[in-house]
Design a protein around this motif. Structure first.
Motif, PDB file in Angstrom:
ATOM      1  N   LEU A 140      30.147  39.559  47.178  1.00 28.26           N
ATOM      2  CA  LEU A 140      30.963  40.507  47.935  1.00 28.26           C
ATOM      3  C   LEU A 140      30.990  41.887  47.297  1.00 28.26           C
ATOM      4  CD1 LEU A 140      33.985  38.324  49.083  1.00 28.26           C
ATOM      5  CD2 LEU A 140      32.347  39.530  50.541  1.00 28.26           C
ATOM      6  N   THR A 141      30.950  41.938  45.979  1.00 24.44           N
ATOM      7  CA  THR A 141      30.950  43.242  45.317  1.00 24.44           C
ATOM      8  C   THR A 141      29.626  43.977  45.549  1.00 24.44           C
ATOM      9  OG1 THR A 141      30.170  42.331  43.206  1.00 24.44           O
ATOM     10  CG2 THR A 141      32.557  42.507  43.516  1.00 24.44           C
ATOM     11  N   ALA A 142      28.589  43.251  45.905  1.00 24.96           N
ATOM     12  CA  ALA A 142      27.281  43.866  46.153  1.00 24.96           C
ATOM     13  C   ALA A 142      27.123  44.357  47.591  1.00 24.96           C
ATOM     14  CB  ALA A 142      26.167  42.862  45.825  1.00 24.96           C
ATOM     15  N   VAL A 143      28.064  44.002  48.462  1.00 27.03           N
ATOM     16  CA  VAL A 143      27.976  44.427  49.872  1.00 27.03           C
ATOM     17  C   VAL A 143      28.299  45.917  49.953  1.00 27.03           C
ATOM     18  CG1 VAL A 143      29.009  44.144  52.168  1.00 27.03           C
ATOM     19  CG2 VAL A 143      28.611  42.149  50.743  1.00 27.03           C
ATOM     20  N   PRO A 144      27.446  46.691  50.633  1.00 27.05           N
ATOM     21  CA  PRO A 144      27.746  48.127  50.794  1.00 27.05           C
ATOM     22  C   PRO A 144      29.100  48.327  51.448  1.00 27.05           C
ATOM     23  CG  PRO A 144      25.512  47.631  51.517  1.00 27.05           C
ATOM     24  CD  PRO A 144      26.186  46.320  51.245  1.00 27.05           C
TER      25      PRO A 144
END
Length: 108
Positions: free
Chosen positions: A97-101
């Motif tokens: 989730l932290t990698a989602v733009p």
């Protein structure tokens, strides 16, 4: 990240009966079960509507994945959720989730 361990956890979560068993363990109160001493195999079996061997198989997979702990007392096995094991399931999802733009996250 331990991808092999994560895959074992998600494989265990990939079955509707095991998800129902986890939900039952999470929501059962101490007095709900036939022995009054916690959630035993017979209680999970009754809740899932499966045979004893099938129920034991599903619970074994949850224990091996670290999502549930078991304790043998006499002829019965009692189960509880494992916070550590459930954390194993949450951590990779949180990392993804932290990698989602940001723009995609706002649309959800």
């Amino acid at each position: 990240m331990n991808f092999d361990g994560t895959a074992v956890v998600f494989k265990a979560l990939g079955d509707v009966h095991r998800l129902k068993a986890l939900h039952f363990l999470a929501t059962a109160d101490a007095g709900c079960c036939s022995t009054g001493q916690g959630v035993c195999t017979c209680d999970v079996q009754e809740r899932l509507g499966l045979s004893q061997p099938t129920t034991s198989h599903h619970m074994k997979i949850l224990v091996e994945a670290g999502l549930v702990t078991s304790e043998k007392r006499g002829k019965w096995t009692y189960y509880t959720l494992s916070a550590q094991g459930l954390h194993l399931a949450r951590t990779p999802i949180s990392a993804l989730l932290t990698a989602v733009p940001q723009t995609q996250e706002e649309a959800v």
